[in-house]
Design an enzyme around this catalytic site. Structure first.
Site, short mmCIF file in Angstrom:
data_model
loop_
_atom_site.label_atom_id
_atom_site.label_comp_id
_atom_site.label_asym_id
_atom_site.label_seq_id
_atom_site.Cartn_x
_atom_site.Cartn_y
_atom_site.Cartn_z
N GLY A 52 0.84 -1.21 0.00
CA GLY A 52 0.00 0.00 0.00
C GLY A 52 0.87 1.24 0.00
N LYS A 53 0.22 2.38 0.05
CA LYS A 53 0.96 3.64 0.05
C LYS A 53 1.71 3.83 1.35
CE LYS A 53 -2.62 6.28 -0.93
NZ LYS A 53 -3.65 5.26 -1.25
N GLU A 54 1.16 3.27 2.42
CA GLU A 54 1.73 3.59 3.71
C GLU A 54 2.21 2.37 4.47
OE1 GLU A 54 -1.33 6.19 5.35
OE2 GLU A 54 -0.53 7.57 3.85
N ALA A 55 1.96 1.19 3.90
CA ALA A 55 2.34 -0.03 4.60
C ALA A 55 2.48 -1.18 3.61
CB ALA A 55 1.25 -0.38 5.63
N ASN A 56 3.24 -2.19 4.02
CA ASN A 56 3.27 -3.45 3.26
C ASN A 56 2.55 -4.49 4.10
OD1 ASN A 56 4.82 -2.55 1.05
ND2 ASN A 56 6.65 -2.61 2.34
N LYS A 91 0.88 -6.10 9.11
CA LYS A 91 0.97 -4.82 8.41
C LYS A 91 2.22 -4.09 8.89
CE LYS A 91 -1.66 -0.56 7.60
NZ LYS A 91 -2.96 0.10 7.62
N GLU A 100 -6.07 -10.17 12.57
CA GLU A 100 -6.85 -11.20 11.87
C GLU A 100 -6.78 -10.95 10.36
OE1 GLU A 100 -11.64 -12.16 11.40
OE2 GLU A 100 -10.94 -10.65 12.80
N ASP A 151 -10.84 8.10 6.82
CA ASP A 151 -10.43 7.73 5.45
C ASP A 151 -11.29 6.56 4.98
OD1 ASP A 151 -8.99 7.84 3.07
OD2 ASP A 151 -7.31 6.66 3.82
N ASN A 155 -11.03 1.06 1.70
CA ASN A 155 -10.68 0.67 3.07
C ASN A 155 -11.79 -0.11 3.75
OD1 ASN A 155 -8.05 1.60 3.09
ND2 ASN A 155 -8.67 3.70 3.58
N ASP A 191 -7.77 -0.14 7.99
CA ASP A 191 -6.90 1.01 7.71
C ASP A 191 -7.25 2.24 8.54
OD1 ASP A 191 -4.86 2.38 6.55
OD2 ASP A 191 -5.74 2.52 4.56
N1 LIG Z 1 -6.70 -7.55 8.06
C1 LIG Z 1 -6.63 -7.67 6.72
N2 LIG Z 1 -7.14 -8.77 6.11
C2 LIG Z 1 -7.07 -8.92 4.76
N3 LIG Z 1 -6.50 -8.02 3.94
C3 LIG Z 1 -5.97 -6.90 4.49
C4 LIG Z 1 -6.01 -6.66 5.90
N4 LIG Z 1 -5.43 -5.47 6.15
C5 LIG Z 1 -5.04 -4.98 4.96
N5 LIG Z 1 -5.35 -5.83 3.95
C6 LIG Z 1 -5.07 -5.64 2.51
O1 LIG Z 1 -3.95 -4.78 2.37
C7 LIG Z 1 -4.32 -3.57 1.71
C8 LIG Z 1 -3.58 -2.39 2.33
O2 LIG Z 1 -3.94 -2.25 3.68
P1 LIG Z 1 -4.26 -0.83 4.32
O3 LIG Z 1 -5.34 -0.16 3.55
O4 LIG Z 1 -4.47 -1.04 5.76
O5 LIG Z 1 -2.85 -0.10 4.12
P2 LIG Z 1 -2.43 1.20 3.29
O6 LIG Z 1 -0.97 1.22 3.20
O7 LIG Z 1 -3.09 2.37 3.87
O8 LIG Z 1 -2.98 0.90 1.89
P3 LIG Z 1 -3.57 1.91 0.83
O9 LIG Z 1 -2.54 2.91 0.58
O10 LIG Z 1 -3.82 0.99 -0.33
O11 LIG Z 1 -4.82 2.45 1.46
C9 LIG Z 1 -5.83 -3.50 1.83
O12 LIG Z 1 -6.41 -2.81 0.74
C10 LIG Z 1 -6.24 -4.95 1.83
O13 LIG Z 1 -6.35 -5.45 0.52
MG LIG Z 2 -5.88 1.56 2.73
#
Ligand SMILES: Nc1ncnc2c1ncn2[C@@H]1O[C@H](COP(=O)(O)OP(=O)(O)OP(=O)(O)O)[C@@H](O)[C@H]1O
Ligand SMILES: [Mg+2]
Length: 285
Positions: free
Chosen positions: A26-30, A44, A122, A168, A173, A190
């Protein structure tokens, strides 16, 4: 797969046993799928502030709880210690919100641990046990769109009763998990930018935006939803102290015309400016 080094510490500590695969970058996390004993979970890993977009730039961090006033001063000054404290507050905000929301009965992934910048939670799955898709990846009949919209509004209301605005919330999300009966069921994810509903001056605007995003998304499948106005209705009940778990919502809200509160209009303009500045920063302008 070979564990990325940020997860190796959790393996060394015995918090996870195996890294199965990467789920998303994602933008802010893997996000990774990991095995803990016999269970499959989700890890995460937050990116460092420098690699991240700037969601926390302006309004979200207002009134974030910090340990003490030294920390608060350092955060305000932006010293190295302050930046680290800001970073820690940002990362732990998500796990704090998850614990509070899970306790309040909101459908979020169950949190297990937060260690060295990694959140273990989870894994949300569909009825077949595969990682759940985001709402954005799904199509809905008008009837299902209305049902999911209604159930997500209930979740928003429950979050507000637990003192939290997501900030958000959108089709990106929310995952379409499955409930105990195997039926599709939205799960909210998220939350590092979640804000305190009572203590943050931007909470109202964020709640209205969250609810507006849900309307716009489900309105694509059920256009009648586009005429609803649940956001101001929910906020008005909350602000008047009468919001309850079972509050009846109509989707209609009359704005009363009266004397214009110039102060709050100006505040709204300043908010929009700050938000636009944060957006530009994020876009790298
Ligand atoms: N608990 C979870 N169970 C299943 N899939 C998850 C879970 N948490 C995150 N994901 C997957 O990982 C992706 C990224 O997670 P999240 O939105 O929390 O992070 P992010 O870095 O903010 O991502 P983005 O920049 O895409 O919003 C989610 O869109 C989802 O597909
Ligand atoms: Mg997200």
């Amino acid at each position: 797969m070979k564990a990325p080094h940020r997860l190796q510490v959790l393996i060394d500590e015995g918090l996870i046993d195996d890294v199965l695969r990467q789920l998303m970058s994602g933008k802010e996390a893997n996000v990774y799928v990991v095995r803990c004993g016999t269970e499959v979970r989700c890890a995460k890993i937050y990116k460092d502030a420098t690699e991240r977009s700037f969601r926390q730039a302006v309004d979200y961090t207002e009134n974030r709880k910090v340990k003490n006033s030294r920390q608060a001063r350092a955060m305000a000054k932006g010293t190295k210690f302050g930046r680290e404290a800001t970073e820690a507050a940002w990362q732990s905000a998500e796990v704090d919100a998850l614990y509070r929301l899970a306790a309040a009965g909101v459908r979020v992934p169950k949190p297990y641990n937060f260690y060295e910048g990694v959140l273990l939670m989870e894994l949300v799955t569909d009825a077949e046990g595969a990682a759940a898709p985001r709402l954005n990846d799904c199509d809905f009949s008008a009837e299902d769109a209305r049902a999911h919209h209604a159930s997500l509004l209930r979740e928003v209301l429950r979050m507000l009763l637990a003192g939290i605005v997501h900030g958000d919330l959108s089709e990106f999300n929310v995952l379409l998990g499955s409930d105990d009966a195997g039926l599709p069921c939205p799960v909210i994810i998220d939350l590092p930018q979640a804000v305190d509903a009572a203590g943050n001056n931007h909470a109202q605007r964020m709640l209205l935006r969250d609810v507006g995003n849900l309307r716009a998304f489900f309105g694509r499948f059920a256009p009648d939803l586009l005429a609803t106005n649940y956001g101001p209705e929910i906020w008005d009940l909350y602000r008047s102290g009468v919001l309850q778990e079972g509050s009846t919502l109509t989707g209609r809200f009359e704005t009363t015309s009266g004397v214009v509160d110039l102060g709050s209009v100006l505040e709204g303009i300043a908010d929009a400016r700050a938000e636009e500045a944060a957006r530009r920063l994020r876009m790298g302008d």
